[in-house]
Design a protein around this motif. Structure first.
Motif, mmCIF file in Angstrom:
data_model
loop_
_atom_site.group_PDB
_atom_site.id
_atom_site.type_symbol
_atom_site.label_atom_id
_atom_site.label_comp_id
_atom_site.label_asym_id
_atom_site.label_seq_id
_atom_site.Cartn_x
_atom_site.Cartn_y
_atom_site.Cartn_z
ATOM 1 N N ASP A 101 3.221 -15.286 -16.631
ATOM 2 C CA ASP A 101 4.607 -14.968 -16.987
ATOM 3 C C ASP A 101 5.517 -14.800 -15.783
ATOM 4 O O ASP A 101 6.734 -14.766 -15.919
ATOM 5 C CB ASP A 101 4.655 -13.679 -17.819
ATOM 6 N N HIS A 102 4.918 -14.656 -14.602
ATOM 7 C CA HIS A 102 5.678 -14.453 -13.382
ATOM 8 C C HIS A 102 5.078 -15.316 -12.278
ATOM 9 O O HIS A 102 3.894 -15.632 -12.305
ATOM 10 C CB HIS A 102 5.619 -12.984 -12.925
ATOM 11 N N GLN A 103 5.917 -15.635 -11.313
ATOM 12 C CA GLN A 103 5.366 -16.150 -10.061
ATOM 13 C C GLN A 103 4.852 -14.938 -9.294
ATOM 14 O O GLN A 103 5.556 -13.939 -9.156
ATOM 15 C CB GLN A 103 6.444 -16.873 -9.260
ATOM 16 N N LEU A 104 3.621 -15.012 -8.807
ATOM 17 C CA LEU A 104 2.999 -13.856 -8.169
ATOM 18 C C LEU A 104 2.384 -14.269 -6.838
ATOM 19 O O LEU A 104 1.570 -15.196 -6.779
ATOM 20 C CB LEU A 104 1.933 -13.263 -9.093
ATOM 21 N N ILE A 105 2.808 -13.609 -5.779
ATOM 22 C CA ILE A 105 2.238 -13.832 -4.454
ATOM 23 C C ILE A 105 1.427 -12.600 -4.088
ATOM 24 O O ILE A 105 1.943 -11.478 -4.112
ATOM 25 C CB ILE A 105 3.333 -14.073 -3.394
ATOM 26 N N CYS A 106 0.151 -12.806 -3.764
ATOM 27 C CA CYS A 106 -0.721 -11.695 -3.410
ATOM 28 C C CYS A 106 -1.322 -11.931 -2.034
ATOM 29 O O CYS A 106 -2.034 -12.919 -1.821
ATOM 30 C CB CYS A 106 -1.824 -11.525 -4.456
ATOM 31 N N ILE A 107 -1.012 -11.050 -1.105
ATOM 32 C CA ILE A 107 -1.676 -11.065 0.201
ATOM 33 C C ILE A 107 -2.930 -10.218 0.051
ATOM 34 O O ILE A 107 -2.852 -9.019 -0.211
ATOM 35 C CB ILE A 107 -0.747 -10.511 1.288
ATOM 36 N N THR A 108 -4.099 -10.845 0.181
ATOM 37 C CA THR A 108 -5.341 -10.179 -0.172
ATOM 38 C C THR A 108 -6.425 -10.400 0.870
ATOM 39 O O THR A 108 -6.402 -11.381 1.620
ATOM 40 C CB THR A 108 -5.836 -10.663 -1.550
ATOM 41 N N HIS A 109 -7.374 -9.473 0.889
ATOM 42 C CA HIS A 109 -8.563 -9.630 1.730
ATOM 43 C C HIS A 109 -9.809 -9.830 0.867
ATOM 44 O O HIS A 109 -10.920 -9.893 1.382
ATOM 45 C CB HIS A 109 -8.744 -8.387 2.620
ATOM 46 N N LEU A 110 -9.616 -9.899 -0.452
ATOM 47 C CA LEU A 110 -10.750 -10.030 -1.368
ATOM 48 C C LEU A 110 -11.003 -11.491 -1.723
ATOM 49 O O LEU A 110 -10.116 -12.157 -2.280
ATOM 50 C CB LEU A 110 -10.488 -9.243 -2.651
ATOM 51 N N PRO A 111 -12.210 -12.020 -1.439
ATOM 52 C CA PRO A 111 -12.508 -13.409 -1.795
ATOM 53 C C PRO A 111 -12.474 -13.623 -3.308
ATOM 54 O O PRO A 111 -12.084 -14.698 -3.776
ATOM 55 C CB PRO A 111 -13.910 -13.635 -1.230
ATOM 56 N N GLN A 112 -12.875 -12.615 -4.093
ATOM 57 C CA GLN A 112 -12.871 -12.771 -5.551
ATOM 58 C C GLN A 112 -11.444 -12.960 -6.077
ATOM 59 O O GLN A 112 -11.225 -13.709 -7.028
ATOM 60 C CB GLN A 112 -13.509 -11.536 -6.215
ATOM 61 N N LEU A 127 9.768 -12.953 -9.424
ATOM 62 C CA LEU A 127 8.733 -13.004 -8.387
ATOM 63 C C LEU A 127 8.162 -11.612 -8.136
ATOM 64 O O LEU A 127 8.891 -10.678 -7.804
ATOM 65 C CB LEU A 127 9.316 -13.560 -7.081
ATOM 66 N N LEU A 128 6.826 -11.489 -8.290
ATOM 67 C CA LEU A 128 6.110 -10.277 -7.937
ATOM 68 C C LEU A 128 5.335 -10.544 -6.658
ATOM 69 O O LEU A 128 4.655 -11.566 -6.544
ATOM 70 C CB LEU A 128 5.135 -9.864 -9.049
ATOM 71 N N VAL A 129 5.425 -9.625 -5.705
ATOM 72 C CA VAL A 129 4.703 -9.770 -4.439
ATOM 73 C C VAL A 129 3.829 -8.542 -4.247
ATOM 74 O O VAL A 129 4.328 -7.413 -4.225
ATOM 75 C CB VAL A 129 5.679 -9.924 -3.250
ATOM 76 N N PHE A 130 2.518 -8.765 -4.130
ATOM 77 C CA PHE A 130 1.560 -7.681 -3.897
ATOM 78 C C PHE A 130 1.008 -7.819 -2.491
ATOM 79 O O PHE A 130 0.361 -8.815 -2.162
ATOM 80 C CB PHE A 130 0.410 -7.727 -4.902
ATOM 81 N N ASP A 131 1.258 -6.816 -1.661
ATOM 82 C CA ASP A 131 0.760 -6.820 -0.283
ATOM 83 C C ASP A 131 -0.461 -5.905 -0.205
ATOM 84 O O ASP A 131 -0.338 -4.689 -0.094
ATOM 85 C CB ASP A 131 1.858 -6.337 0.664
ATOM 86 N N GLU A 132 -1.657 -6.523 -0.307
ATOM 87 C CA GLU A 132 -2.922 -5.794 -0.213
ATOM 88 C C GLU A 132 -2.957 -4.613 -1.168
ATOM 89 O O GLU A 132 -3.421 -3.519 -0.835
ATOM 90 C CB GLU A 132 -3.173 -5.349 1.227
ATOM 91 N N PRO A 162 0.806 -1.223 0.000
ATOM 92 C CA PRO A 162 0.000 0.000 0.000
ATOM 93 C C PRO A 162 0.839 1.273 0.000
ATOM 94 O O PRO A 162 0.434 2.289 -0.554
ATOM 95 C CB PRO A 162 -0.812 -0.132 1.296
ATOM 96 N N HIS A 163 2.037 1.192 0.633
ATOM 97 C CA HIS A 163 2.881 2.395 0.699
ATOM 98 C C HIS A 163 3.373 2.828 -0.667
ATOM 99 O O HIS A 163 3.734 3.980 -0.879
ATOM 100 C CB HIS A 163 4.074 2.135 1.622
ATOM 101 N N ASP A 164 3.403 1.876 -1.629
ATOM 102 C CA ASP A 164 3.901 2.208 -2.960
ATOM 103 C C ASP A 164 2.948 3.120 -3.721
ATOM 104 O O ASP A 164 3.336 3.728 -4.715
ATOM 105 C CB ASP A 164 4.152 0.930 -3.769
ATOM 106 N N HIS A 165 1.680 3.189 -3.295
ATOM 107 C CA HIS A 165 0.744 4.077 -3.976
ATOM 108 C C HIS A 165 1.226 5.520 -3.916
ATOM 109 O O HIS A 165 1.088 6.277 -4.875
ATOM 110 C CB HIS A 165 -0.649 3.976 -3.336
#
Length: 557
Positions: A487-498, A459-464, A134-137
């Protein structure tokens, strides 16, 4: 085979006592209740990326915290030049990063079991993991960050490095020119001082080695004490031979008596001979002392000259160095500096020519970089517009607008402003004028999606990153992440069920209490367990929530 993170092992980090996470390629979702410890995964990855560490991260009661990651894949071989430069053996298909923190404050890091520096770990981590939270925004609103994004899309890294090299050279030359082109008064004052220093050292006629100084000091010591030396030597010679009752006159009488004895007793001859030898030796001493006093004849002018020379040595050493050698070296430097100032006009002319030459290199490199950016900006804009449409902005507009700077900077001749209009009929505005964090989140994802095809980081990591997004937009966000996961390994820490439902694999972080201690755990969920976790994220495990969760998972399939 593209490189992927296959194992993350955490021990004694915050609430985690011991965790071993095995994962595969694609889009990986990580979910869990608030406070369960999802952030610990991000913290572990940040440690491996060379972030600053504090012993407060170590789990209470433990002395050592370790984080270890294993990357696998043929693509890792491209990192071998970087490994070799860091003094580490090249790898083939596996790379192991490890970091340990101790309660004593000692931090250690390893690459493939070889001890390494934190900077080497960070440099390698930058090529392996791209982490966004989120800080990257907020950083996205920075003009500097926006220009970096454009350069990344344009694959302009080499051009940027070339330009910056020339730019730094130019700034160094300009600084030299400015320092040399000082005010005339200051220049003359410095010249006067240098002339005085050079003349003072030169007129001393110093010898580079220390022998002259030692010899002068030795002679000065003798000369300054010559009066006393003469007195002592003369008194001794007088006692031996010159006084009426001198030692030698008295020995003459004893010599006569011994001869009388020898006439009576021939055995006394040995004593008489020894006595005669002693007389001869004492006579020699008396003559030598007389010669010594003549040699030490007091010369006031010579003493004054020696005293002046010794005083000069001390003065020069006090002003210009601790030894004669250092004084001579100071004089040489002063002469070089004076020559440079005297030849100021010639030096300035040389600098002007060199500045013109380097400036031409800066201009060529800057123009080449501008052409690259000008060509890439419309492509980046169109790519991001397509991604924004996929993310629910059906009629939005986006433009990476390139402009010229008034003066060249270290980043080049250009400034870029990312402009966005979420709704038709609204003018394009800078991103900083957009208030909605949900819009900014989707913009970040759209930009990362545009850059992903140009990005070799595995590796792409998305934190919320999907914060403040919901409804149908959440489906679009999940679909976009799934596409990125191709194309990438992607880890997403999410609160969205969708988003979680559409992931290739799903892991849940839980917080458990055992033996009076709190533990964070991670487990993979499939089948019914995954359906129940999606239902929990939807608001509970009611029949309706379970049915909706099943629908989301079915839609993914």
């Amino acid at each position: 085979m593209p490189a992927v993170l296959t194992l993350l092992r955490i021990k004694n980090l915050a609430l985690v006592e011991e965790l071993e996470w095995q994962m595969g390629p694609g889009f990986i979702a990580v979910t869990g209740e608030t406070g369960a410890g999802k952030s610990i995964i991000i913290g572990a990855l940040q440690l491996l990326l060379g972030e600053r560490a504090d012993k407060s991260l170590i789990r209470t009661g433990a002395d050592l915290c370790t984080v270890e990651a294993v990357f696998s894949g043929n693509d890792l071989q491209k990192l071998n030049p970087q490994l070799v430069e860091a003094g580490i053996e090249p790898c083939e298909n596996e790379l192991i990063l490890k970091r340990s923190l101790s309660s004593t404050g000692t931090n250690r890091q390893f690459i493939n079991s070889s001890p390494t520096t934190l900077s080497a770990l960070k440099n390698l981590g930058d090529d392996l993991v791209d982490l966004h939270g989120p800080h990257d925004h907020q950083s996205l609103l920075s003009p500097e960050t926006q220009l970096i994004l454009l350069d990344s899309f344009a694959r302009a890294e080499e051009r940027v490095a070339e330009y910056r090299n020339h730019y730094r050279q130019l700034q160094t030359l300009l600084a030299e020119h400015s320092a040399l082109n000082t005010a005339e008064t200051a220049r003359e004052q410095e010249l006067d001082l240098l002339r005085h220093q050079i003349n003072e050292i030169k007129s001393a006629n110093l010898v580079a080695d220390e022998e002259e100084e030692e010899e002068i000091e030795k002679r000065y010591k003798l000369t300054s004490n010559s009066k006393r030396l003469i007195e002592l030597a003369s008194a001794t010679a007088n006692k031996l031979s010159e006084a009426d009752d001198s030692v030698l006159s008295q020995l003459a009488e004893t010599q006569r008596l011994l001869r009388e004895l020898e006439k009576i007793d021939n055995s006394i001859a040995q004593f008489s001979a020894a006595h005669a030898a002693s007389v001869i030796e004492l006579s020699e001493i008396a003559r030598a002392l007389s010669a010594y006093t003549e040699k030490l004849d007091l010369d006031p002018e010579q003493l004054a000259a020696l005293e002046q020379r010794v005083s000069l040595f001390e003065t020069l050493k006090r002003k210009y160095g601790g030894s004669i050698t250092e004084v001579i070296a100071f004089g040489k430097r002063a002469a070089e500096r004076m020559q440079k100032i005297v030849g100021r006009d010639a030096e300035l002319e040389r600098l002007v020519k060199e500045i013109e030459n380097v400036r031409s290199h800066v201009n060529r490199a800057g123009e080449a970089l501008r052409r690259l950016r000008t060509k890439a900006a419309p492509k980046l804009s169109e790519n991001i517009r397509r991604n924004l449409r996929d993310l629910g902005f059906r009629q939005s507009e986006f433009e990476a607008k390139l402009g010229a700077l008034d003066e060249p900077r270290a980043s080049g001749f250009d400034a870029v402003e990312l402009l966005f209009s979420p709704n038709p009929g609204e003018p394009l505005k800078p991103l900083r004028a957009i208030a909605s964090s949900g819009e900014i989140s989707r913009l970040m994802l759209a930009i990362k999606s545009a850059l992903a095809a140009h990005d070799a980081i595995p590796l792409l990591v998305f934190d919320e990153i999907d914060t403040n997004v919901g409804g149908e937009i959440a489906h679009a966000v999940g679909a976009k992440m799934l596409t990125l996961g191709h194309d990438h390994q992607l880890i997403c820490i999410t609160h969205l069920p969708q988003v979680a439902a559409i992931a290739s694999s799903h892991f849940v972080v839980t917080k458990d209490v055992s033996r009076g201690r709190t533990f964070s755990n991670l487990r993979k969920v499939t089948g019914k367990m995954r359906q129940e976790e999606i239902a929990r994220m939807l608001g509970g495990k009611s029949e309706s929530a379970l049915k909706l969760a099943a629908s989301l998972l079915k839609h993914r399939a």
